[in-house]
Design a protein around this motif. Sequence first.
Motif, PDB file in Angstrom:
ATOM      1  N   ASP A 155       0.819  -1.211   0.000  1.00 39.34           N
ATOM      2  CA  ASP A 155       0.000   0.000   0.000  1.00 39.34           C
ATOM      3  C   ASP A 155       0.852   1.260   0.000  1.00 39.34           C
ATOM      4  N   ALA A 156       2.033   1.162   0.590  1.00 41.54           N
ATOM      5  CA  ALA A 156       2.897   2.337   0.717  1.00 41.54           C
ATOM      6  C   ALA A 156       4.356   1.906   0.723  1.00 41.54           C
ATOM      7  N   VAL A 157       5.216   2.841   0.349  1.00 42.56           N
ATOM      8  CA  VAL A 157       6.659   2.655   0.429  1.00 42.56           C
ATOM      9  C   VAL A 157       7.223   3.856   1.172  1.00 42.56           C
ATOM     10  N   PHE A 158       8.123   3.599   2.111  1.00 44.48           N
ATOM     11  CA  PHE A 158       8.652   4.659   2.977  1.00 44.48           C
ATOM     12  C   PHE A 158      10.168   4.607   2.977  1.00 44.48           C
ATOM     13  N   GLY A 159      10.804   5.743   2.689  1.00 40.56           N
ATOM     14  CA  GLY A 159      12.258   5.838   2.722  1.00 40.56           C
ATOM     15  C   GLY A 159      12.697   6.729   3.863  1.00 40.56           C
ATOM     16  N   PRO A 160      13.211   6.183   4.959  1.00 40.78           N
ATOM     17  CA  PRO A 160      13.600   6.998   6.116  1.00 40.78           C
ATOM     18  C   PRO A 160      14.880   7.785   5.863  1.00 40.78           C
ATOM     19  N   ALA A 161      14.947   8.962   6.462  1.00 42.83           N
ATOM     20  CA  ALA A 161      16.141   9.805   6.372  1.00 42.83           C
ATOM     21  C   ALA A 161      16.859   9.826   7.718  1.00 42.83           C
ATOM     22  N   ALA A 162      18.156  10.052   7.663  1.00 43.54           N
ATOM     23  CA  ALA A 162      18.984   9.987   8.866  1.00 43.54           C
ATOM     24  C   ALA A 162      18.619  11.058   9.885  1.00 43.54           C
ATOM     25  N   ASP A 163      18.000  12.146   9.445  1.00 41.33           N
ATOM     26  CA  ASP A 163      17.643  13.223  10.375  1.00 41.33           C
ATOM     27  C   ASP A 163      16.283  12.995  11.049  1.00 41.33           C
ATOM     28  N   GLY A 164      15.683  11.830  10.788  1.00 38.26           N
ATOM     29  CA  GLY A 164      14.387  11.523  11.392  1.00 38.26           C
ATOM     30  C   GLY A 164      13.207  11.776  10.488  1.00 38.26           C
ATOM     31  N   GLY A 165      13.457  12.339   9.314  1.00 41.42           N
ATOM     32  CA  GLY A 165      12.391  12.568   8.350  1.00 41.42           C
ATOM     33  C   GLY A 165      12.292  11.421   7.359  1.00 41.42           C
ATOM     34  N   PRO A 210      16.039   1.795   2.062  1.00 39.73           N
ATOM     35  CA  PRO A 210      17.230   2.063   2.867  1.00 39.73           C
ATOM     36  C   PRO A 210      17.240   3.474   3.457  1.00 39.73           C
ATOM     37  N   LEU A 211      17.900   3.606   4.589  1.00 40.74           N
ATOM     38  CA  LEU A 211      18.102   4.909   5.228  1.00 40.74           C
ATOM     39  C   LEU A 211      19.084   5.737   4.404  1.00 40.74           C
ATOM     40  N   LEU A 212      18.718   6.982   4.094  1.00 41.81           N
ATOM     41  CA  LEU A 212      19.594   7.887   3.354  1.00 41.81           C
ATOM     42  C   LEU A 212      19.778   9.193   4.130  1.00 41.81           C
ATOM     43  N   THR A 213      20.830   9.913   3.765  1.00 48.27           N
ATOM     44  CA  THR A 213      21.119  11.207   4.384  1.00 48.27           C
ATOM     45  C   THR A 213      20.657  12.329   3.477  1.00 48.27           C
TER      46      THR A 213
END
Length: 213
Positions: A126-136, A177-180
């Motif tokens: 239903d959704a795809v989420f890409g987390p950022a290193a700053d918490g966003g 994956p987590l990105l900056t």
Amino acid sequence: MDSRPQIVVLAKRPRPGHVKTRLTPPYTPEEAAELAAEALRDTLDAVAATPAAARVLVTDDPGPGAAPDGFEVIAQRGDGLDERLAWAFEDVYARRRLPVLLVGMDTPQITGTLLTRAATALQEHDAVFGPAADGGFWLLGLRRPDPGLLLGVPMSRPDTGAEQLRRLRGRSVATMPLLTDVDDAAAARAVAERAPHTRFAATLARLGAGAAR
């Protein structure tokens, strides 16, 4: 029917004093705008290399030359970032009623391979989420966008990503994956080191890393 998602880039026109203000100092407003422009070009290149039902730039300045060939250009609407995100999803989805995968202009290290992975996941979740290193988050994909999933989410905070994920409870979510994000000079250096092939990295090297300024 084409099952591939529409891929959206939400971006500001790179103008001195209006983009990447946290890079100033050590960089001048003009240099920060140049870095933003190259980050946007890298992002558009990655999107162009990704199979998609449509490629759309949602910008605050949809004038001539805003995007390369192959991209539709529409204007942002809304005030806060939560509104601009919500209405970008809504406006693009309304055009074709196809899933929407959205990225910003802060992660020039993304590639067509990574976006293709996200696009494939959106066909299965239903959704795809890409987390950022700053918490966003650097990427959000929704099979059936709904403004209520974004409106009111507090943006640019360490808990932004967690709050956004809470809005997606009850849905199947694939995590990327987590990105900056390129938010400040230290983050800019880290991104350039991870993606030395990008225009962004080449421009950062030409301008100097900023540490000695």
